[in-house]
Write a protein that holds these residues in place. Sequence first.
Motif, PDB file in Angstrom:
ATOM      1  N   GLN A  49      15.333  28.997  32.318  1.00 49.75           N
ATOM      2  CA  GLN A  49      14.353  27.964  32.668  1.00 49.75           C
ATOM      3  C   GLN A  49      14.150  27.843  34.179  1.00 49.75           C
ATOM      4  O   GLN A  49      13.115  27.369  34.635  1.00 49.75           O
ATOM      5  N   GLN A  50      15.136  28.288  34.941  1.00 46.28           N
ATOM      6  CA  GLN A  50      15.042  28.250  36.401  1.00 46.28           C
ATOM      7  C   GLN A  50      14.633  29.595  36.989  1.00 46.28           C
ATOM      8  O   GLN A  50      14.705  29.799  38.198  1.00 46.28           O
ATOM      9  N   ASP A  51      14.218  30.529  36.134  1.00 44.23           N
ATOM     10  CA  ASP A  51      13.824  31.875  36.547  1.00 44.23           C
ATOM     11  C   ASP A  51      14.960  32.646  37.218  1.00 44.23           C
ATOM     12  O   ASP A  51      14.728  33.528  38.040  1.00 44.23           O
ATOM     13  N   LYS A  52      16.176  32.346  36.841  1.00 45.23           N
ATOM     14  CA  LYS A  52      17.346  33.080  37.312  1.00 45.23           C
ATOM     15  C   LYS A  52      17.681  34.126  36.247  1.00 45.23           C
ATOM     16  O   LYS A  52      18.635  33.992  35.481  1.00 45.23           O
ATOM     17  N   PHE A  53      16.858  35.162  36.215  1.00 45.29           N
ATOM     18  CA  PHE A  53      16.930  36.125  35.125  1.00 45.29           C
ATOM     19  C   PHE A  53      18.206  36.956  35.146  1.00 45.29           C
ATOM     20  O   PHE A  53      18.765  37.257  34.090  1.00 45.29           O
ATOM     21  N   ASP A  54      18.683  37.345  36.330  1.00 45.67           N
ATOM     22  CA  ASP A  54      19.908  38.137  36.399  1.00 45.67           C
ATOM     23  C   ASP A  54      21.094  37.363  35.837  1.00 45.67           C
ATOM     24  O   ASP A  54      21.878  37.892  35.047  1.00 45.67           O
ATOM     25  N   GLN A  55      21.210  36.097  36.240  1.00 40.60           N
ATOM     26  CA  GLN A  55      22.308  35.275  35.739  1.00 40.60           C
ATOM     27  C   GLN A  55      22.172  35.050  34.228  1.00 40.60           C
ATOM     28  O   GLN A  55      23.160  35.111  33.497  1.00 40.60           O
ATOM     29  N   ALA A  56      20.954  34.782  33.777  1.00 38.98           N
ATOM     30  CA  ALA A  56      20.728  34.571  32.346  1.00 38.98           C
ATOM     31  C   ALA A  56      21.104  35.815  31.547  1.00 38.98           C
ATOM     32  O   ALA A  56      21.754  35.722  30.503  1.00 38.98           O
ATOM     33  N   ASN A  57      20.731  36.983  32.065  1.00 40.10           N
ATOM     34  CA  ASN A  57      21.083  38.245  31.401  1.00 40.10           C
ATOM     35  C   ASN A  57      22.585  38.453  31.360  1.00 40.10           C
ATOM     36  O   ASN A  57      23.144  38.837  30.330  1.00 40.10           O
ATOM     37  N   THR A  58      23.242  38.209  32.475  1.00 41.67           N
ATOM     38  CA  THR A  58      24.697  38.391  32.548  1.00 41.67           C
ATOM     39  C   THR A  58      25.407  37.482  31.553  1.00 41.67           C
ATOM     40  O   THR A  58      26.316  37.914  30.831  1.00 41.67           O
ATOM     41  N   LEU A  59      25.000  36.224  31.519  1.00 43.23           N
ATOM     42  CA  LEU A  59      25.613  35.273  30.589  1.00 43.23           C
ATOM     43  C   LEU A  59      25.368  35.672  29.134  1.00 43.23           C
ATOM     44  O   LEU A  59      26.273  35.615  28.300  1.00 43.23           O
ATOM     45  N   THR A  60      24.150  36.095  28.844  1.00 47.01           N
ATOM     46  CA  THR A  60      23.816  36.494  27.475  1.00 47.01           C
ATOM     47  C   THR A  60      24.586  37.748  27.083  1.00 47.01           C
ATOM     48  O   THR A  60      25.094  37.838  25.961  1.00 47.01           O
ATOM     49  N   ASP A  61      24.692  38.688  28.005  1.00 43.94           N
ATOM     50  CA  ASP A  61      25.469  39.902  27.721  1.00 43.94           C
ATOM     51  C   ASP A  61      26.936  39.562  27.446  1.00 43.94           C
ATOM     52  O   ASP A  61      27.553  40.139  26.547  1.00 43.94           O
TER      53      ASP A  61
END
Length: 178
Positions: A49-61
């Motif tokens: 939601q904050q457009d922090k895609f790298d962090q979102a990807n890392t957390l999801t992975d």
Amino acid sequence: MTEDNRLSKVAILVQQKKFTEAEKLLAELLGEEPNNIHLLSLLAEVNLQQDKFDQANTLTDSAIGLSPDAPYLYYIKSRIAIQEDRLSEAEIHIQQAIELDPNEAGYFALLSSIQLGRKQFNEALETANRALAIDAEDIVALNTRSTALIKLNRKEESFVTIEGALREDPNNAYTHTN
């Protein structure tokens, strides 16, 4: 404050779009339970939601590594890929979610949106119809179906679908645009 109260507070903060505060509270909770899939997915969502895609990807992975059979995690991965304009990758992830849970209308609705974005109008219509067969009120599926019908020059059917979408969510901006 108990964990349940903190999770309720996170939900309220997300609803209010106070993502920074939600992120801090989730980080605190994850400090106590670093392998909690639910917390990881919530933090990934907050980052998305904050457009922090790298962090979102890392957390999801990380969450997928702990629970590779959780379809919602692939749904999040798909949404991240969409935001990064990687529609082929987004489609792969949402197909994985559908394979794990073929009874979730939202997964089919997201796939339909991807197909629409790729100008695969017949496929988008078919997939939106599959979503609506599961949940006739899914607003994303209704909007995607309507748009696909317009693109296929089936305007009357599109209008009927939009009327249904407006009944379900009369304040939805995307529906009004359609």
